[in-house]
Write an enzyme that holds these catalytic residues in place. Structure first.
Site, short mmCIF file in Angstrom:
data_model
loop_
_atom_site.label_atom_id
_atom_site.label_comp_id
_atom_site.label_asym_id
_atom_site.label_seq_id
_atom_site.Cartn_x
_atom_site.Cartn_y
_atom_site.Cartn_z
N GLU B 50 0.81 -1.23 0.00
CA GLU B 50 0.00 0.00 0.00
C GLU B 50 0.84 1.27 0.00
O GLU B 50 0.43 2.30 -0.55
CB GLU B 50 -0.96 0.02 1.19
N PHE B 112 -11.95 -7.12 13.83
CA PHE B 112 -10.90 -7.61 12.95
C PHE B 112 -10.51 -6.52 11.94
O PHE B 112 -11.37 -5.94 11.29
CB PHE B 112 -11.38 -8.87 12.19
N GLN B 113 -9.23 -6.25 11.85
CA GLN B 113 -8.68 -5.22 10.96
C GLN B 113 -9.28 -3.85 11.19
O GLN B 113 -9.47 -3.07 10.26
CB GLN B 113 -8.82 -5.65 9.49
N LYS B 162 -17.67 -0.59 5.86
CA LYS B 162 -18.12 -1.57 4.87
C LYS B 162 -19.64 -1.53 4.66
O LYS B 162 -20.12 -1.56 3.52
CB LYS B 162 -17.69 -2.97 5.31
N MET B 478 24.42 8.75 2.52
CA MET B 478 24.16 10.01 3.21
C MET B 478 24.45 9.86 4.70
O MET B 478 24.98 10.78 5.34
CB MET B 478 22.71 10.42 2.96
C1 LIG Z 1 18.52 14.53 2.18
C2 LIG Z 1 17.80 15.83 1.97
C3 LIG Z 1 18.52 17.00 1.77
C4 LIG Z 1 17.88 18.20 1.50
N1 LIG Z 1 18.64 19.30 1.20
C5 LIG Z 1 18.03 20.42 0.71
C6 LIG Z 1 18.79 21.52 0.19
O1 LIG Z 1 20.01 21.51 0.19
N2 LIG Z 1 18.11 22.56 -0.33
C7 LIG Z 1 16.74 22.61 -0.38
O2 LIG Z 1 16.18 23.56 -0.92
N3 LIG Z 1 16.01 21.61 0.15
C8 LIG Z 1 16.62 20.51 0.67
N4 LIG Z 1 15.84 19.47 1.14
C9 LIG Z 1 14.37 19.59 1.09
C10 LIG Z 1 13.81 20.34 2.30
O3 LIG Z 1 13.75 19.44 3.37
C11 LIG Z 1 12.39 20.90 1.99
O4 LIG Z 1 11.54 19.87 1.59
C12 LIG Z 1 12.38 21.93 0.88
O5 LIG Z 1 13.45 22.82 0.99
C13 LIG Z 1 11.07 22.71 0.90
O6 LIG Z 1 10.89 23.34 -0.31
P1 LIG Z 1 10.02 24.66 -0.45
O7 LIG Z 1 10.48 25.71 0.48
O8 LIG Z 1 10.01 24.98 -1.91
O9 LIG Z 1 8.58 24.28 0.09
P2 LIG Z 1 7.46 23.23 -0.32
O10 LIG Z 1 7.48 22.15 0.69
O11 LIG Z 1 7.47 22.88 -1.73
O12 LIG Z 1 6.20 24.12 0.04
C14 LIG Z 1 5.56 24.92 -0.88
C15 LIG Z 1 5.15 26.25 -0.28
O13 LIG Z 1 4.38 26.91 -1.29
C16 LIG Z 1 3.13 27.28 -0.77
N5 LIG Z 1 2.12 27.18 -1.82
C17 LIG Z 1 1.55 26.06 -2.33
N6 LIG Z 1 0.65 26.37 -3.27
C18 LIG Z 1 0.63 27.71 -3.35
C19 LIG Z 1 -0.12 28.64 -4.14
N7 LIG Z 1 -1.04 28.24 -5.03
N8 LIG Z 1 0.10 29.95 -3.96
C20 LIG Z 1 1.02 30.39 -3.06
N9 LIG Z 1 1.76 29.57 -2.30
C21 LIG Z 1 1.57 28.24 -2.45
C22 LIG Z 1 2.86 26.33 0.38
O14 LIG Z 1 1.96 26.90 1.28
C23 LIG Z 1 4.26 26.11 0.95
O15 LIG Z 1 4.59 27.08 1.90
C24 LIG Z 1 16.47 18.25 1.47
C25 LIG Z 1 15.74 17.10 1.72
C26 LIG Z 1 16.39 15.89 1.95
C27 LIG Z 1 15.56 14.67 2.16
C1 LIG Z 2 12.52 5.43 5.39
C2 LIG Z 2 13.79 6.09 5.75
N1 LIG Z 2 14.62 5.54 6.67
C3 LIG Z 2 15.79 6.13 6.98
C4 LIG Z 2 16.17 7.31 6.39
C5 LIG Z 2 17.49 7.97 6.75
N2 LIG Z 2 18.37 8.02 5.57
C6 LIG Z 2 18.50 9.10 4.80
S1 LIG Z 2 19.50 8.89 3.49
C7 LIG Z 2 19.83 7.29 3.95
C8 LIG Z 2 20.75 6.43 3.16
C9 LIG Z 2 20.24 6.11 1.80
O1 LIG Z 2 21.06 5.13 1.22
P1 LIG Z 2 21.04 4.85 -0.33
O2 LIG Z 2 19.66 4.68 -0.79
O3 LIG Z 2 21.99 3.75 -0.65
O4 LIG Z 2 21.53 6.22 -0.94
P2 LIG Z 2 22.99 6.92 -0.92
O5 LIG Z 2 22.94 7.94 0.15
O6 LIG Z 2 24.00 5.86 -0.67
O7 LIG Z 2 23.09 7.54 -2.27
C10 LIG Z 2 19.16 6.97 5.14
C11 LIG Z 2 19.24 5.67 5.82
C12 LIG Z 2 15.25 7.87 5.46
N3 LIG Z 2 15.50 9.04 4.86
N4 LIG Z 2 14.11 7.24 5.14
#
Ligand SMILES: Cc1cc2nc3c(=O)[nH]c(=O)nc-3n(C[C@H](O)[C@H](O)[C@H](O)COP(=O)(O)OP(=O)(O)OC[C@H]3O[C@@H](n4cnc5c(N)ncnc54)[C@H](O)[C@@H]3O)c2cc1C
Ligand SMILES: Cc1ncc(C[n+]2csc(CCOP(=O)(O)OP(=O)(O)O)c2C)c(N)n1
Ligand SMILES: [Mg+2]
Lengths: 163, 569
Positions: B50, B112-113, B162, B478
């Site tokens: 799912e 159940f469930q 259901k 990472m």
């Molecule tokens: C491993 C990892 C590393 C990351 N590193 C970075 C990084 O280096 N740099 C980075 O940028 N991010 C990074 N992120 C992502 C970060 O965590 C956020 O998800 C991201 O920065 C959010 O993007 P955003 O500010 O564009 O907001 P979003 O989450 O895209 O939010 C959208 C915003 O727009 C608004 N909005 C939506 N619709 C409308 C509309 N019609 N009119 C006006 N406003 C609207 C919403 O209210 C909201 O505030 C990383 C994530 C991971 C998993």
């Molecule tokens: C469901 C979930 N569990 C744990 C994490 C923490 N986490 C972030 S990046 C990462 C490693 C990912 O490994 P891989 O897919 O091999 O990517 P790589 O960083 O090696 O490119 C982990 C464990 C996560 N983001 N999501």
């Protein structure tokens, strides 16, 4: 700072848990929350007492407004308003304490609403600090139980919160 | 017309022009599945878990402007779906999830469930409903679609017991919805918009910071006009990539924790910053106190008031729908006698070019071992920058974001807010179904891909020809990177032993597998894979195990405090 936030919300199952869930999920303080339907039974009105910096209170009102079932949010403490809370307090009332407790209750405009040989239940309304002072004014060892409704509040004069 | 609840549900979906429902059957939804069986307006895609149904529906939405739809059974069906719901919620993706529930009379009996679906999902949905009467189904589903796609979008769940799917009720699909408690703001405050325009025209060092909101509201065109009119640099968040064309010279790259040097420097040293549908995430602005250290005027346009002044105080908040607000801004800019100060802009660009010359995405090429960055560069070349790219979470995600230059919106799909490993393949499924015939690449890692690897089976069943590019570094890279930098090279549980033979695994699912070990083979393998238009190809790139993602802003540091390469450590 302490704030009194009034919320008009659809009177639907689960609406209360959306509000209380919001406070716990985001780590906001909640001192008390009261809720009951309004004159229009499709709406409930809540009064929430919360504390926090201006930034946090601003987020709280924004987050409350974001809940789909919330119709209106007002921070009553931004202007003149009145607050009331109801307390029922059961005290041990024997011997000379009986007179004394009745006297203190009178001073605070409380009413004795249940009497037995050894206990009173006193009903008191007022703002939070008045209820606190009453509790402070009687001998702590005499208090058997207390129950408070939490604060409900309303704006003064022309400040009206309705649809 | 008197119909059963199940018939009503399916009619409502058809009425909403739902093309695909992603789901998995079970006891509580048997009547719904029976109705799906009897019609062909709404097609069902059977996933293998799912969670993947939710991700696929989410991706269908991300790559189009439509609402994604998922269907799951009660209990474990719902709990499996939670990660997918939360992922969509964090990135504001419009979805409608229909979940089965135990019969009304059994609710609360530990049946159940049974699980308290409305309770469990409450913190990760925009809204949810429990339908208690068949006559409420149509109006509830209408509301669900309306809430999901208006205002700040998000997932909405409709839980249907259901017995309600069996009960009969009069059916009529409502033409419109009005809700006294829900009225998203559309138009921005005109006074604030005027103020913003004046600030932008008076700016000496303007900067445009655009995010996922631009993609969600399909206003890249207006954004591009704004950037060009102002002559200002533009950065995109991870969620905003593609909002502004990455190959344009006014684009300074992604910003934030792994953002470009020039983007982060410009964020810090601009004098007027306009945030367009971006939410000042903690991965984007670094330490807020450090960010606030330098005075600048901030304009913030967002449809959600709670996104504004949450982490960073702004001077000109504009609450409204981006396309409407941007139209207003552009009209005022056009009509104004003032023009941006060209001389000041010239100086500003000189400074930005100097930052740009640091060439922060440079990496050491090798003839021996495949550099992960190189794979993405080649992927971009081979697909001419025009593929849909989904990604999992980890280093590979950041490299894909940095090195694949997205010129169009809705081409880049990843989990930014929740950072959910395992989205890659299911996202690919959703995108490919929404865009049959278009090239779809899944950039993943050997860790992430195993979190929904079972979906290779779904891909086989529905002939979904993904090109899965696994940057296999034999590490949870990472995690390993942080352990190297912060935890004295103690690689606690970030190395994974006993990895499967991925190409063989792909073959076992009936697909094509390739292992690529030499840099010289990268391009050829990619070309061959993309030539096989009808086949899913799993490309297992054996990449450098020690490579790290740079630039990097460590947690708690200011945005300009960037580690640019391992030599900075
Ligand atoms: C491993 C990892 C590393 C990351 N590193 C970075 C990084 O280096 N740099 C980075 O940028 N991010 C990074 N992120 C992502 C970060 O965590 C956020 O998800 C991201 O920065 C959010 O993007 P955003 O500010 O564009 O907001 P979003 O989450 O895209 O939010 C959208 C915003 O727009 C608004 N909005 C939506 N619709 C409308 C509309 N019609 N009119 C006006 N406003 C609207 C919403 O209210 C909201 O505030 C990383 C994530 C991971 C998993
Ligand atoms: C469901 C979930 N569990 C744990 C994490 C923490 N986490 C972030 S990046 C990462 C490693 C990912 O490994 P891989 O897919 O091999 O990517 P790589 O960083 O090696 O490119 C982990 C464990 C996560 N983001 N999501
Ligand atoms: Mg890895």
């Amino acid at each position: 700072m302490r704030h009194v936030i009034s919320v008009l919300i659809e009177n639907e199952a689960g609406a209360l848990s959306r509000v209380s869930g919001l406070f716990s999920a985001r780590g906001y303080n909640i001192e008390s929350l009261t809720v009951a339907p309004t004159e229009d039974v499709s709406l409930s009105r809540m009064t929430i007492i919360s504390t926090g910096s201006d930034d946090i209170i601003e987020q709280i009102t924004k987050q409350l407004n974001k809940l789909i079932e919330v119709v209106k949010v007002v921070d009553l403490s931004e202007a003149a308003h009145v607050e009331r809370e109801l307390m029922l307090i059961k005290v041990r009332a024997t011997g000379k304490d009986r007179e004394e407790l009745k006297r203190v209750a009178d001073i605070f405009r409380g009413r004795i609403i249940d009497v037995t040989d050894s206990t009173y239940v006193i009903e008191l309304t007022g703002n939070t600090s008045k209820l606190d002072s009453f509790v402070g004014a009687i001998d702590a060892s005499l208090i058997l139980e207390t129950v408070r409704t939490g604060v409900c509040g309303i704006g003064r004069g022309d400040r009206i919160l309705r649809l | 017309m008197l119909l059963t609840g199940a018939e009503i549900v399916v009619r409502c979906l058809a009425e909403e022009k739902v093309e695909y429902v992603f789901g998995y059957p079970g006891g509580a939804v048997l009547y719904l599945y029976d109705e799906l069986f009897k019609q062909d307006a709404v097609r069902h895609v059977l996933v293998r878990h799912e969670q993947a149904a939710l991700h696929a529906a989410d991706a269908y939405s991300r790559s189009t402007d439509r609402v994604g739809v998922a269907l799951v059974t009660s209990g474990p069906g719902v709990t499996n779906a939670i990660t997918g719901i939360a992922t969509a919620y964090m990135d504001s993706i419009p979805m409608v999830i229909i979940s089965g529930q135990v019969p009304t009379a059994a609710i609360g009996q530990d049946a159940f469930q049974e699980c308290d679906t409305v309770g469990i999902t409450r913190p990760c949905v925009k809204h949810n409903f429990l339908v208690k009467d068949a006559k409420d189904i149509a109006s509830t589903i209408k509301k669900a679609f309306y809430i999901a796609k208006t205002g700040r979008p998000g997932p909405v769940l409709v839980d249907i017991p259901k017995d309600i799917t069996i009960a009969k009720a009069e059916y009529e699909y409502p033409k419109s919805v009005t809700m006294r408690s829900y009225n998203p703001i559309i138009k921005g405050h005109q006074g604030q918009i005027k103020k913003a325009v004046q600030l932008l025209l008076d700016a000496k060092r303007p900067m445009i910071y655009a995010g996922g909101g631009v993609i969600l509201s399909d206003c890249s065109e207006q954004l591009t006009k704004l950037v060009r009119t102002l002559g200002a640099p533009c950065t995109n968040t991870l969620m905003g990539l593609g909002a502004y064309p990455a190959t344009d010279k006014q684009f300074v790259g992604m910003l934030g924790m792994h953002g470009n040097y020039e983007a982060n420097m410009a964020m810090q040293y601009c004098d007027v910053l306009i945030a367009v549908g971006a939410r000042f995430d903690d991965r984007v602005i670094g330490n807020p106190a450090d960010f606030a250290r330098i005075a600048r005027k901030i304009i913030h346009i967002d449809i959600d008031p709670s996104s504004i002044s949450k982490r960073v105080k702004v001077d000109v908040p504009i609450v409204g729908n981006l396309p409407d607000v941007l139209d207003d801004i552009l009209r005022l800019l056009d009509g104004s006698a003032d023009r941006p100060d060209q001389e000041a802009l010239g100086e500003w660009w000189k400074q930005i070019e100097e930052w740009r010359r640091r060439d922060c995405l440079k990496y050491k090429q090798s003839d021996e071992i495949i550099k992960p960055q190189f794979v993405i560069e080649k992927l971009w070349e081979v697909t001419k920058g025009d593929a849909f790219v989904t990604s999992d979470v980890g280093q590979h995600q950041m490299w894909a974001a940095q090195y694949y230059k997205f010129d169009k919106p809705r081409r880049w799909l990843n989990s930014g807010g929740l950072g959910t490993m395992g989205v890659g393949i299911p996202y690919g499924i959703g995108v490919q179904l929404a865009h049959p015939g278009s090239p779809v690449a899944v950039v993943t890692g050997e860790g992430s891909v195993q979190m929904n690897i079972q979906e290779l089976s779904t891909c086989k069943q529905y002939r979904i020809p993904l090109k899965i590019c696994s940057l296999n570094n034999r590490y949870l890279g990472m995690v390993r990177q942080w352990q190297e930098i912060i935890h004295g090279n103690r690689y606690s549980e970030s190395y994974m032993d006993s990895l499967p033979d991925f190409p063989k695994l792909a073959e076992a699912y009936g697909h094509i597998g390739m292992r690529i070990e030499k840099p010289g083979d990268v391009e050829g393998a990619l070309r061959e894979a993309f030539k096989r238009k009808n086949d899913l190809v799993f490309l297992d790139f054996q990449v450098d195990q020690t490579e790290n993602v740079y630039p990097m802003v460590m947690g708690g540091k200011g945005l300009t405090d960037m580690i640019l390469s391992s030599e900075d450590l």
